[in-house]
Design a protein around this motif. Sequence first.
Motif, mmCIF file in Angstrom:
data_model
loop_
_atom_site.group_PDB
_atom_site.id
_atom_site.type_symbol
_atom_site.label_atom_id
_atom_site.label_comp_id
_atom_site.label_asym_id
_atom_site.label_seq_id
_atom_site.Cartn_x
_atom_site.Cartn_y
_atom_site.Cartn_z
ATOM 1 N N UNK A 88 -5.063 1.661 5.018
ATOM 2 C CA UNK A 88 -5.642 3.011 4.981
ATOM 3 C C UNK A 88 -5.504 3.601 3.579
ATOM 4 N N UNK A 89 -6.613 3.854 2.920
ATOM 5 C CA UNK A 89 -6.592 4.395 1.559
ATOM 6 C C UNK A 89 -5.895 5.750 1.511
ATOM 7 N N UNK A 90 -6.116 6.603 2.505
ATOM 8 C CA UNK A 90 -5.468 7.917 2.487
ATOM 9 C C UNK A 90 -3.953 7.792 2.553
ATOM 10 N N UNK A 107 4.205 2.293 -9.515
ATOM 11 C CA UNK A 107 3.659 1.956 -8.196
ATOM 12 C C UNK A 107 2.833 0.679 -8.314
ATOM 13 N N UNK A 108 2.553 0.115 -7.171
ATOM 14 C CA UNK A 108 1.753 -1.096 -7.083
ATOM 15 C C UNK A 108 0.915 -0.991 -5.825
ATOM 16 N N UNK A 109 -0.236 -1.639 -5.817
ATOM 17 C CA UNK A 109 -1.045 -1.597 -4.605
ATOM 18 C C UNK A 109 -1.725 -2.926 -4.325
ATOM 19 N N UNK A 110 -1.791 -3.237 -3.056
ATOM 20 C CA UNK A 110 -2.619 -4.327 -2.564
ATOM 21 C C UNK A 110 -4.077 -3.898 -2.602
ATOM 22 N N UNK A 111 -5.010 -4.847 -2.403
ATOM 23 C CA UNK A 111 -6.395 -4.454 -2.164
ATOM 24 C C UNK A 111 -6.514 -3.890 -0.757
ATOM 25 N N UNK A 112 -7.651 -3.334 -0.388
ATOM 26 C CA UNK A 112 -7.824 -2.905 0.998
ATOM 27 C C UNK A 112 -7.636 -4.096 1.933
ATOM 28 N N UNK A 113 -6.902 -3.901 3.009
ATOM 29 C CA UNK A 113 -6.683 -4.956 3.981
ATOM 30 C C UNK A 113 -7.602 -4.741 5.184
ATOM 31 N N UNK A 114 -7.992 -5.805 5.810
ATOM 32 C CA UNK A 114 -8.904 -5.875 6.967
ATOM 33 C C UNK A 114 -10.355 -5.744 6.523
ATOM 34 N N UNK A 126 -11.045 1.098 -5.776
ATOM 35 C CA UNK A 126 -9.927 1.281 -4.848
ATOM 36 C C UNK A 126 -8.632 1.559 -5.612
ATOM 37 N N UNK A 127 -8.337 0.740 -6.596
ATOM 38 C CA UNK A 127 -7.093 0.915 -7.356
ATOM 39 C C UNK A 127 -7.111 2.226 -8.127
ATOM 40 N N UNK A 128 -8.288 2.597 -8.649
ATOM 41 C CA UNK A 128 -8.411 3.861 -9.376
ATOM 42 C C UNK A 128 -8.030 5.037 -8.482
ATOM 43 N N UNK A 129 -8.494 5.030 -7.237
ATOM 44 C CA UNK A 129 -8.215 6.134 -6.319
ATOM 45 C C UNK A 129 -6.714 6.241 -6.032
#
Length: 315
Positions: A88-90, A107-114, A126-129
């Motif tokens: 969930x991006x939010x 911080x670190x982030x995965x790509x969107x999952x599913x 996605x990463x920018x947001x």
Amino acid sequence: MEDFKLTGVLPATFTPMKANGDVDYDKIDEYCEFLSREGIRQIYVNGSTGEGPSLTAEERMRLTECWVKYGKKNGRLSKIIIQVGGTCLKDSITMAKHAETIGADAISTLPPLYFPVATPQDLVEHVRAVAAAAPTIPMYYYHIPFRSGVNINMEQFLLAGRDVIPTLRGIKFSDKDLVQMCACLRTKDARGRNFNIVFGSDEQMLGAMALGADGAIGSTYNWMSGTFRRLLTRLDQGDLQAARLEQTRSQDVVKQVFAFGEKTNGTVSTLKVVMSLVGLDLGPVRGPMRELETKDKEAFFKALTDLGFMEWRKE
């Protein structure tokens, strides 16, 4: 943030659990002290090792608070990186804001999952947001295609993202494509610095570091960091034979982790149970992963001790 850089060995932390599957937040202080005694000063929280995708956003934020509180106590940890990605991006945005607010170092982030992204531009957006929610601390993309299902070229991602994600500092590169990793190492950010590339496959650390990786993030560094620090020292000294010895020792351990991991629906359970062998029981894993049965745990521990693991795991 200008000179922020991850180097050396960073454990990806486990999440302590109670027998009923609840997170055991009270264990974090003891865990921090254990890592400090092991010579660890930097950690990566709520990644795959920490079962991040199996935790709620509320659990992850409370874990972040505990790690920052107890990690910064008496200066035990110098860098705490929080993984905020998920389905969930939010939620990711909320966790990114929270991490910045309470004092995480990056911080670190995965790509969107599913629902996956298909192009470098999609991934950049996605990463920018997520990064925009924490504009004062560095962002590291978490590239782990064998788990996320997203295998976008990382050099293209960095080139597309460097001018639109001001805080993009580098990649946790958990893939075995060392040619692509080298391309990322040669890529510069919007300030003209080389991106900070931190490798994420423990059993290939020597090859990655010899090719120029800046550091390494992984599960086995929780309980085998001394082995890998010796590897780095020997590599710096040009003693490849000694460096290979440390890497092959780690590979022998990882073979056992994977062999017994076939019984638990994943390796996190076998990786985590080693913590109890070295003196810190962090409890079970959360489903769908399973615990090793008693007889299998005994066989696993015997396999490790027969390798001499308890003698050479530390410095």
